[in-house]
Design an enzyme around this catalytic site. Structure first.
Site, PDB file in Angstrom:
ATOM      1  N   LYS A 160       9.820   9.284  -3.051  1.00  0.00           N
ATOM      2  CA  LYS A 160      11.366   8.978  -2.523  1.00  0.00           C
ATOM      3  C   LYS A 160      11.619   7.703  -3.137  1.00  0.00           C
ATOM      4  O   LYS A 160      11.206   6.810  -2.573  1.00  0.00           O
ATOM      5  CB  LYS A 160      11.326   8.853  -1.029  1.00  0.00           C
ATOM      6  CG  LYS A 160      12.808   8.921  -0.485  1.00  0.00           C
ATOM      7  CD  LYS A 160      13.420   7.897  -0.643  1.00  0.00           C
ATOM      8  CE  LYS A 160      14.957   7.914  -0.167  1.00  0.00           C
ATOM      9  NZ  LYS A 160      15.741   7.121  -0.771  1.00  0.00           N
ATOM     10  N   GLU A 234       4.653  -3.108   1.443  1.00  0.00           N
ATOM     11  CA  GLU A 234       4.822  -4.446   0.554  1.00  0.00           C
ATOM     12  C   GLU A 234       6.355  -4.797   0.855  1.00  0.00           C
ATOM     13  O   GLU A 234       7.222  -4.057   0.316  1.00  0.00           O
ATOM     14  CB  GLU A 234       4.451  -4.238  -0.783  1.00  0.00           C
ATOM     15  CG  GLU A 234       4.502  -5.760  -1.807  1.00  0.00           C
ATOM     16  CD  GLU A 234       5.733  -5.784  -2.415  1.00  0.00           C
ATOM     17  OE1 GLU A 234       6.684  -6.656  -1.765  1.00  0.00           O
ATOM     18  OE2 GLU A 234       5.773  -5.296  -3.414  1.00  0.00           O
ATOM     19  N   CYS A 268      10.473  -9.551  -5.236  1.00  0.00           N
ATOM     20  CA  CYS A 268       9.910 -10.061  -4.184  1.00  0.00           C
ATOM     21  C   CYS A 268       8.905 -11.175  -4.409  1.00  0.00           C
ATOM     22  O   CYS A 268       8.937 -12.211  -3.297  1.00  0.00           O
ATOM     23  CB  CYS A 268       9.033  -8.708  -3.436  1.00  0.00           C
ATOM     24  SG  CYS A 268      10.270  -7.465  -2.669  1.00  0.00           S
ATOM     25  N   GLU A 370      15.591 -14.185   2.742  1.00  0.00           N
ATOM     26  CA  GLU A 370      15.084 -14.089   1.608  1.00  0.00           C
ATOM     27  C   GLU A 370      16.578 -13.882   0.614  1.00  0.00           C
ATOM     28  O   GLU A 370      17.444 -13.176   0.855  1.00  0.00           O
ATOM     29  CB  GLU A 370      14.430 -12.948   1.100  1.00  0.00           C
ATOM     30  CG  GLU A 370      13.877 -12.287  -0.201  1.00  0.00           C
ATOM     31  CD  GLU A 370      13.348 -11.254  -0.320  1.00  0.00           C
ATOM     32  OE1 GLU A 370      12.533 -11.104  -1.434  1.00  0.00           O
ATOM     33  OE2 GLU A 370      13.434 -10.344   0.509  1.00  0.00           O
TER      34      GLU A 370
END
Length: 466
Positions: A160, A234, A268, A370
């Site tokens: 997906k 993650e 990331c 972030e």
């Protein structure tokens, strides 16, 4: 989000796709389960042959799929080609090493004797169909680093992908079919995020892996926990980049720019918080700001472009909110801080200037959240202890970068930084031979290396009586 290719450099919708119906999804899950029953019995030589063929085809397709990635999510074309090459490398690495990584283990003879057995061995067996919920920022690499080990272990894959990279997602399914994998071994599910829960709850789906935002990870982990299914997550990162007085400052500054703006700042593991000792803070900040300010922002299909657009309009809005909040509360934008003025169709793209912020304080959102774009925060510290404390003052713990040539300092940082990786005198990078993942709200489990391939295996003790 609709399932569509929208060029982030211009805002133009290039192609749209219909989502699969629940009935079509069910048929694909059934095909995955049927393929697993066959694929699990193949030997490693056959699996390696198939994965090696996929790597060869990916090399042949590199320029075309790189252009597709750039049009779908805006990464510079050179970076897209490098991503495709990295994926082929990882495929070959797992094709070569998977058999050894999953070889039977034999406990110590004394333990076998003590158990009353004639023989004991530990085997790694595949689990079944694995659902992968993947993000748009590295649309090939994020998938391949799951798919290569999962397929080599004997599992099958259901992808997906993010709704804004549908052509890359469909390319991956086609790649594995062209390589000779049987129907059902690896399939793309063109579905929205709202359809993920039903797939994960299907009893034929054995486990899930997700790379993405913290809210997405929480949602998948919650459903998987309710179904008692294994997950690997993650999630986000706000990686520190620490520069101590003994650092090679020229290299540290140059690498800092790459570490922050790689993939247009949408990684990331990109360095996001730059922590410099007071002895080098002013020099580092001035040089870093000058290089960031000099980056070429523009069309990602232009080989001269350093920084392309953010992948979505919402992504740019999120970055703008973080920067505006910081500046309102007293942060100083040493460069950038807004939208660049670009000509023609690029004026409608989702670009943001490379930005350096100083005088950041804990009440500012960007101190704890972030920043998923080309925005860096720079902090001065007076000691190693202060650097460690500031580096760990985040809910995330994905990776970290430290520039010091002092071995005692290296030992301290390696011991005390709360992260899944500590990279000295270089920037964080992933490699198929090394485990990758984080702690705290950056997720759990590991990808890549032997740790990654064993995540979706049934670790089985085989015991024989005397």
């Amino acid at each position: 989000m609709p399932i569509a290719t929208v060029n982030p450099a211009t805002g133009e919708t290039l192609k749209t796709f219909d989502a699969l119906t629940p009935e079509e999804v069910g048929r694909r899950i059934a095909a995955s389960a049927a393929a697993f029953r066959r694929h699990r019995t193949t030997d490693f030589a056959e699996r390696a042959r198939l994965l090696g063929r996929a790597a060869d085809l990916l090399d042949e397709d590199r320029d075309d799929i790189a252009r597709t990635m750039t049009l779908e999510m805006g990464k510079p074309l050179a970076a897209a080609r490098a991503e495709a090459a990295k994926c082929a490398k990882a495929m070959r690495w797992y094709a070569e090493h998977a058999e050894a990584l999953l070889a039977d283990e034999h406990p110590a003879p004394a333990a076998v004797e003590d158990s009353g057995a004639a023989a004991v061995r530990v085997r790694y067996r595949p689990l079944g169909p694995v659902l992968a919920v993947m993000p748009w920022n590295f649309p090939l690499w994020q998938v391949v680093r799951f798919a290569a080990p999962a397929l080599m272990a004997g599992n099958t894959g259901l992808l997906k992908h993010a709704s804004n990279v549908p052509q890359t997602a469909l390319y991956l399914e086609d790649l594995f079919l062209r390589a000779g994998y049987p129907e059902g071994c690896f399939q793309t599910l063109l579905i929205g995020s709202g359809a993920v829960e039903a797939v994960l709850r299907d009893p034929r789906v054995a486990a899930a892996t997700l790379t993405g935002s913290e809210p997405a990870g929480r949602a998948v982990a919650s459903v998987a926990g309710d179904e008692v299914k294994k997950t690997v997550l993650e999630l986000g990162g706000s990686d520190p980049y620490i520069v101590m007085p003994s650092a090679d400052l020229d290299r540290a500054v140059r690498t800092a720019v790459t570490a922050r703006v790689q993939n247009n700042g949408q990684s990331c593991i990109a360095a996001k918080r730059f922590i410099a000792h007071r002895d080098v803070y002013e020099t580092f900040t001035e040089r870093f700001t000058a290089l960031m300010d000099g980056l070429a922002v523009g069309d990602p299909l232009d080989e001269a472009t350093d920084v392309g657009p953010l992948a979505t309009a919402q992504g740019r809005a999120d970055v703008e909110e973080l920067v505006d909040d910081a500046v309102r509360l007293g942060a100083l934008a040493r460069c950038g801080g807004g939208r660049p003025a670009l000509p023609g169709p690029l004026a409608h793209g989702w670009f943001y200037e490379p930005t350096v912020l100083t005088d950041v304080t804990p009440e500012m959102r960007i101190h704890h959240e972030e920043a998923f774009g080309p925005v860096a925060t720079v902090y001065p510290v007076a000691s190693l202890d202060e650097a460690v404390g500031l580096a760990n003052d985040t809910p995330f713990g994905l990776s970290s970068n430290v520039w010091t040539r002092d071995e005692d300092e290296q030992r301290r940082f390696a011991r005390d930084l709360e992260a899944g990786g500590v990279f000295f005198n270089g920037m964080t990078a992933s490699h198929p031979a090394f485990p990758f993942g984080g702690v705290k709200r950056s997720g759990y489990g590991r990808e890549l290396s032997g740790h990654g391939i064993r995540e979706f295996c049934n670790v089985t003790t085989v015991w024989h009586a005397k």
